[in-house]
Design a protein around this motif. Sequence first.
Motif, PDB file in Angstrom:
ATOM      1  N   GLN A 150       0.825  -1.203   0.000  1.00  0.00           N
ATOM      2  CA  GLN A 150       0.000   0.000   0.000  1.00  0.00           C
ATOM      3  C   GLN A 150       0.861   1.256   0.000  1.00  0.00           C
ATOM      4  O   GLN A 150       0.613   2.202  -0.758  1.00  0.00           O
ATOM      5  CB  GLN A 150      -0.930   0.017   1.224  1.00  0.00           C
ATOM      6  CG  GLN A 150      -1.801   1.262   1.290  1.00  0.00           C
ATOM      7  CD  GLN A 150      -2.538   1.378   2.608  1.00  0.00           C
ATOM      8  OE1 GLN A 150      -2.830   2.473   3.061  1.00  0.00           O
ATOM      9  NE2 GLN A 150      -2.840   0.262   3.241  1.00  0.00           N
ATOM     10  N   HIS A 151       1.911   1.259   0.827  1.00  0.00           N
ATOM     11  CA  HIS A 151       2.773   2.438   0.904  1.00  0.00           C
ATOM     12  C   HIS A 151       3.537   2.650  -0.398  1.00  0.00           C
ATOM     13  O   HIS A 151       3.740   3.786  -0.830  1.00  0.00           O
ATOM     14  CB  HIS A 151       3.740   2.308   2.080  1.00  0.00           C
ATOM     15  CG  HIS A 151       3.075   2.480   3.415  1.00  0.00           C
ATOM     16  ND1 HIS A 151       2.570   3.694   3.843  1.00  0.00           N
ATOM     17  CD2 HIS A 151       2.817   1.605   4.411  1.00  0.00           C
ATOM     18  CE1 HIS A 151       2.032   3.552   5.046  1.00  0.00           C
ATOM     19  NE2 HIS A 151       2.165   2.290   5.413  1.00  0.00           N
ATOM     20  N   MET A 152       3.952   1.562  -1.029  1.00  0.00           N
ATOM     21  CA  MET A 152       4.629   1.681  -2.308  1.00  0.00           C
ATOM     22  C   MET A 152       3.683   2.255  -3.363  1.00  0.00           C
ATOM     23  O   MET A 152       4.063   3.093  -4.181  1.00  0.00           O
ATOM     24  CB  MET A 152       5.152   0.321  -2.773  1.00  0.00           C
ATOM     25  CG  MET A 152       5.992   0.395  -4.035  1.00  0.00           C
ATOM     26  SD  MET A 152       6.084  -1.167  -4.933  1.00  0.00           S
ATOM     27  CE  MET A 152       4.424  -1.223  -5.632  1.00  0.00           C
ATOM     28  N   ALA A 153       2.435   1.788  -3.329  1.00  0.00           N
ATOM     29  CA  ALA A 153       1.448   2.278  -4.291  1.00  0.00           C
ATOM     30  C   ALA A 153       1.223   3.778  -4.124  1.00  0.00           C
ATOM     31  O   ALA A 153       1.128   4.534  -5.112  1.00  0.00           O
ATOM     32  CB  ALA A 153       0.139   1.517  -4.122  1.00  0.00           C
ATOM     33  N   LEU A 154       1.142   4.246  -2.882  1.00  0.00           N
ATOM     34  CA  LEU A 154       0.964   5.675  -2.633  1.00  0.00           C
ATOM     35  C   LEU A 154       2.192   6.456  -3.061  1.00  0.00           C
ATOM     36  O   LEU A 154       2.086   7.586  -3.554  1.00  0.00           O
ATOM     37  CB  LEU A 154       0.663   5.916  -1.151  1.00  0.00           C
ATOM     38  CG  LEU A 154      -0.697   5.393  -0.655  1.00  0.00           C
ATOM     39  CD1 LEU A 154      -0.824   5.577   0.843  1.00  0.00           C
ATOM     40  CD2 LEU A 154      -1.830   6.100  -1.381  1.00  0.00           C
ATOM     41  N   ALA A 155       3.368   5.844  -2.885  1.00  0.00           N
ATOM     42  CA  ALA A 155       4.600   6.501  -3.327  1.00  0.00           C
ATOM     43  C   ALA A 155       4.617   6.662  -4.837  1.00  0.00           C
ATOM     44  O   ALA A 155       5.130   7.648  -5.371  1.00  0.00           O
ATOM     45  CB  ALA A 155       5.817   5.698  -2.865  1.00  0.00           C
ATOM     46  N   CYS A 156       4.043   5.698  -5.536  1.00  0.00           N
ATOM     47  CA  CYS A 156       3.990   5.767  -7.002  1.00  0.00           C
ATOM     48  C   CYS A 156       3.161   6.952  -7.483  1.00  0.00           C
ATOM     49  O   CYS A 156       3.354   7.442  -8.594  1.00  0.00           O
ATOM     50  CB  CYS A 156       3.399   4.479  -7.574  1.00  0.00           C
ATOM     51  SG  CYS A 156       4.465   3.038  -7.416  1.00  0.00           S
ATOM     52  N   ARG A 595       1.932  -1.205   9.094  1.00  0.00           N
ATOM     53  CA  ARG A 595       1.224  -0.010   9.539  1.00  0.00           C
ATOM     54  C   ARG A 595      -0.261  -0.292   9.546  1.00  0.00           C
ATOM     55  O   ARG A 595      -0.804  -0.761   8.559  1.00  0.00           O
ATOM     56  CB  ARG A 595       1.537   1.165   8.606  1.00  0.00           C
ATOM     57  CG  ARG A 595       3.013   1.540   8.617  1.00  0.00           C
ATOM     58  CD  ARG A 595       3.311   2.507   7.485  1.00  0.00           C
ATOM     59  NE  ARG A 595       4.752   2.717   7.381  1.00  0.00           N
ATOM     60  CZ  ARG A 595       5.359   3.817   7.771  1.00  0.00           C
ATOM     61  NH1 ARG A 595       4.680   4.795   8.312  1.00  0.00           N
ATOM     62  NH2 ARG A 595       6.661   3.940   7.637  1.00  0.00           N
ATOM     63  N   SER A 596      -0.904   0.014  10.629  1.00  0.00           N
ATOM     64  CA  SER A 596      -2.337  -0.268  10.749  1.00  0.00           C
ATOM     65  C   SER A 596      -3.131   0.551   9.744  1.00  0.00           C
ATOM     66  O   SER A 596      -2.811   1.696   9.452  1.00  0.00           O
ATOM     67  CB  SER A 596      -2.810   0.051  12.173  1.00  0.00           C
ATOM     68  OG  SER A 596      -4.197   0.004  12.245  1.00  0.00           O
ATOM     69  N   THR A 597      -4.178  -0.074   9.213  1.00  0.00           N
ATOM     70  CA  THR A 597      -5.050   0.645   8.278  1.00  0.00           C
ATOM     71  C   THR A 597      -5.860   1.726   8.975  1.00  0.00           C
ATOM     72  O   THR A 597      -6.504   2.527   8.329  1.00  0.00           O
ATOM     73  CB  THR A 597      -6.014  -0.334   7.592  1.00  0.00           C
ATOM     74  OG1 THR A 597      -6.762  -1.018   8.589  1.00  0.00           O
ATOM     75  CG2 THR A 597      -5.283  -1.334   6.752  1.00  0.00           C
ATOM     76  N   THR A 598      -5.792   1.738  10.291  1.00  0.00           N
ATOM     77  CA  THR A 598      -6.498   2.788  11.024  1.00  0.00           C
ATOM     78  C   THR A 598      -5.530   3.853  11.512  1.00  0.00           C
ATOM     79  O   THR A 598      -5.875   4.699  12.303  1.00  0.00           O
ATOM     80  CB  THR A 598      -7.234   2.195  12.234  1.00  0.00           C
ATOM     81  OG1 THR A 598      -6.286   1.551  13.094  1.00  0.00           O
ATOM     82  CG2 THR A 598      -8.272   1.188  11.806  1.00  0.00           C
ATOM     83  N   PRO A 605       4.828   7.700   2.302  1.00  0.00           N
ATOM     84  CA  PRO A 605       4.970   6.467   1.536  1.00  0.00           C
ATOM     85  C   PRO A 605       6.416   6.012   1.498  1.00  0.00           C
ATOM     86  O   PRO A 605       7.335   6.782   1.757  1.00  0.00           O
ATOM     87  CB  PRO A 605       4.470   6.863   0.136  1.00  0.00           C
ATOM     88  CG  PRO A 605       3.686   8.129   0.336  1.00  0.00           C
ATOM     89  CD  PRO A 605       4.338   8.807   1.488  1.00  0.00           C
ATOM     90  N   TRP A 606       6.603   4.771   1.096  1.00  0.00           N
ATOM     91  CA  TRP A 606       7.939   4.193   1.059  1.00  0.00           C
ATOM     92  C   TRP A 606       8.637   4.541  -0.247  1.00  0.00           C
ATOM     93  O   TRP A 606       9.101   3.670  -0.970  1.00  0.00           O
ATOM     94  CB  TRP A 606       7.856   2.676   1.202  1.00  0.00           C
ATOM     95  CG  TRP A 606       7.477   2.254   2.570  1.00  0.00           C
ATOM     96  CD1 TRP A 606       6.973   3.014   3.570  1.00  0.00           C
ATOM     97  CD2 TRP A 606       7.560   0.939   3.092  1.00  0.00           C
ATOM     98  NE1 TRP A 606       6.729   2.261   4.667  1.00  0.00           N
ATOM     99  CE2 TRP A 606       7.074   0.984   4.406  1.00  0.00           C
ATOM    100  CE3 TRP A 606       7.990  -0.285   2.579  1.00  0.00           C
ATOM    101  CZ2 TRP A 606       7.017  -0.139   5.218  1.00  0.00           C
ATOM    102  CZ3 TRP A 606       7.929  -1.399   3.373  1.00  0.00           C
ATOM    103  CH2 TRP A 606       7.455  -1.328   4.684  1.00  0.00           C
ATOM    104  N   ALA A 607       8.743   5.804  -0.569  1.00  0.00           N
ATOM    105  CA  ALA A 607       9.355   6.180  -1.834  1.00  0.00           C
ATOM    106  C   ALA A 607      10.810   5.744  -1.894  1.00  0.00           C
ATOM    107  O   ALA A 607      11.338   5.420  -2.952  1.00  0.00           O
ATOM    108  CB  ALA A 607       9.247   7.689  -2.020  1.00  0.00           C
ATOM    109  N   SER A 608      11.471   5.737  -0.732  1.00  0.00           N
ATOM    110  CA  SER A 608      12.890   5.378  -0.709  1.00  0.00           C
ATOM    111  C   SER A 608      13.124   3.921  -1.036  1.00  0.00           C
ATOM    112  O   SER A 608      14.250   3.512  -1.282  1.00  0.00           O
ATOM    113  CB  SER A 608      13.478   5.689   0.671  1.00  0.00           C
ATOM    114  OG  SER A 608      12.810   4.930   1.666  1.00  0.00           O
ATOM    115  N   HIS A 609      12.063   3.115  -1.036  1.00  0.00           N
ATOM    116  CA  HIS A 609      12.232   1.686  -1.283  1.00  0.00           C
ATOM    117  C   HIS A 609      12.161   1.341  -2.762  1.00  0.00           C
ATOM    118  O   HIS A 609      12.371   0.204  -3.139  1.00  0.00           O
ATOM    119  CB  HIS A 609      11.162   0.899  -0.540  1.00  0.00           C
ATOM    120  CG  HIS A 609      11.451   0.812   0.919  1.00  0.00           C
ATOM    121  ND1 HIS A 609      10.962  -0.173   1.718  1.00  0.00           N
ATOM    122  CD2 HIS A 609      12.196   1.610   1.729  1.00  0.00           C
ATOM    123  CE1 HIS A 609      11.381   0.002   2.957  1.00  0.00           C
ATOM    124  NE2 HIS A 609      12.108   1.085   2.976  1.00  0.00           N
TER     125      HIS A 609
END
Length: 707
Positions: A150-156, A595-598, A605-609
């Motif tokens: 999810q975090h990677m997707a948001l970073a995209c 990371r909790s969805t709440t 986001p994990w842009a650094s990854h």
Amino acid sequence: MGLRAGGQVNPGLTLLVWLTAHCSCPQAHDSSQGGLEASGDDLWGSANTSLLHGFWCQPASQLSRDQLSTLIQGMATQQVPLRAWQLSCLANLATRHGLQDDFELHPPNLLLFYNLTQVREATCRAFTRRAARGDTEMLANLPDQRSALQHMALACLGAPRRRLSALDLLLLGALVCDMHASRIETADPHVLENLQRCHRLTAPQQAALNSLLAGGKTALGPPGSWNLEGLQALGALASYISSSLWAQVQEAVGLAFFSSMVATYRAGRLSQGDARRFVTGFLKAKAVSVSSRPKRGTDTRRPCVRGDITAATLLDDLFLVRYDCLQLESCLGSRVLQANLDPLLQHPLPAECQRVVKAKLARVYPHGVPEEQLRLITSLVYLYSRSEISQWNITSRDTVVALLASDVALENQTEAVLQKYLDHNGTITSALLMAIGGSRLCWMSARQIQAIRPVEFRRAGALDISSCPQSRKDALYTKAREAFGGTRNTASYYRFMRPYLGGAPVEELRHLAQANVSMDIDTFTNLNPRVLQPPLPPQSLSVGNVTTLLGQNVGDLQKARSHPTISSWLRSLNTSALGELGLDTDIASPTGLARSTTGTPDATPWASHLAHTSGQLGNDAPTSGSAPAHLWYLPLAAALPSGLLWLLYWGIPGPSQDGSQGTCSKASEDSAGPAPHAGKLGLVGGARHLLRPPPRLLARIWPCPTS
């Protein structure tokens, strides 16, 4: 495999894949003998979806890069429904060979398990779009991977944004299902299309959905203008609509939609949970007038004001709107109930109405519901106590399946129903085990589990018992050892035992580690937590044991760090041990904990990854662990001409008399020999195997079911 990709494929690989799929699971269902007698060309078409569904990663670990790529693309073409434990190890093989850059040709579910740190920034959006077509529920045992995705997707998407646009939602797909409720509430109205792909919504997400619908900015408009077509387009998502919104919908539209939802449920296209949730919310808003309720006073009789219920009444999809639970009690006669129990229970009755029906059945059948009626009360089973079930007469396997296959019965009901069947000289056969599903084994008593004949347990194949309490896992492991303990090959033994290793003692797991089985992370997370606590031999597995046991899958520990079993174990390790496992030394690292969805919706986001490299990785790409050393002969098998392999294959004994598939190492039907351990089985790779004739060698390569 019916591949549509161009180019030639090694014929040796064709036979390798077919045989691997054919003998990879405890029981290869519906595999015709015609396939065994087919020519090489026919074998190419024989590797169909049902055979590839039994794919096993261990033999595939020795395929070349091109061969593995062809295999994965074939699975995507045929949409082979692999399970999580198969996908996790297959993803590791693909990463090891640098195949992730070919993700557009791979199954979406496989992308969910890929090493996300190797996703290049240039292809991040395309990767996310394809991965979002997968089923994120398959990551149930990999909470950190699910969060990282999810975090990677948001970073995209680029810079942090407070509102997800329609284009963002098109990219995110099902990944929205894991997002915070505030993101859903403020998203573009097209978010409804994303939410339709969710298996379930949390309470905050349901509230966000209703807030979004109440705002009137979706395609449906404000509740007062909703129409039948718009509501039907929501599908099961409409079951989350609150009663306060239903109260604002035009009566004719609401009733028409209610009728369509009930019809959909009765046709089997809507789950019982979704249907009952919808009915409960809708009826709360459309409560019948006070005149239908009993008047206060000393007279406890409830008059029937809606008219007697008849067979025709029960066929009306609006039956539950016209008759609330009080009127159901007053207007339903005993004769109509007896003659029309099936159509009555085809309605998604609220719990209160179900209790009314149960009470009426008790009055009609004071000595217990007869067997022919038992098959109709599947939705009511959870209401019956052990003592009530003890009055039933259960003589047929079909009755057991009807009562238990719906997942409505709970622990007490499952054990009691099976016991009544056993008391009437019934036996728990493989067909019954497969019909009621592995989860039912969780609620059988230890005595009932012990009563299962080993041959029936073997024929049932792999049953999913991951949801069982530890006591049942222990009992089922003992039964599995009794069933598969005579297997003469560790690779075969592991295949059969894999679903039941949640009850395995530490000694068994150490022996399997020595055999280089490369356990998948799904199986590892379901092990008995005691084998990991405390981290001191001989009571538990050492870090070295775990590393060897997981083999090429050891890197998946990073994807599952927040899983309760693994998290507890990692906290007990020191910095040196964490480094030995290839994990960062900070247990609270954001790369380690989900990371909790709440949590905070705008978390960075994990842009650094995201990898900034270009081009494909070669065969020297980083990998976690090493390939199993005992399968050294598979590259040779893949390279041999198919004709020679065909000759070798025909040296294997043919199908057994009971109709099971050809067996390579058949155990006696009811023998309970000791479980094989490394060093005692003639593990493949030993020098003595080179002296054996080719058929026996091939039998070691593709061990078939013992059933």
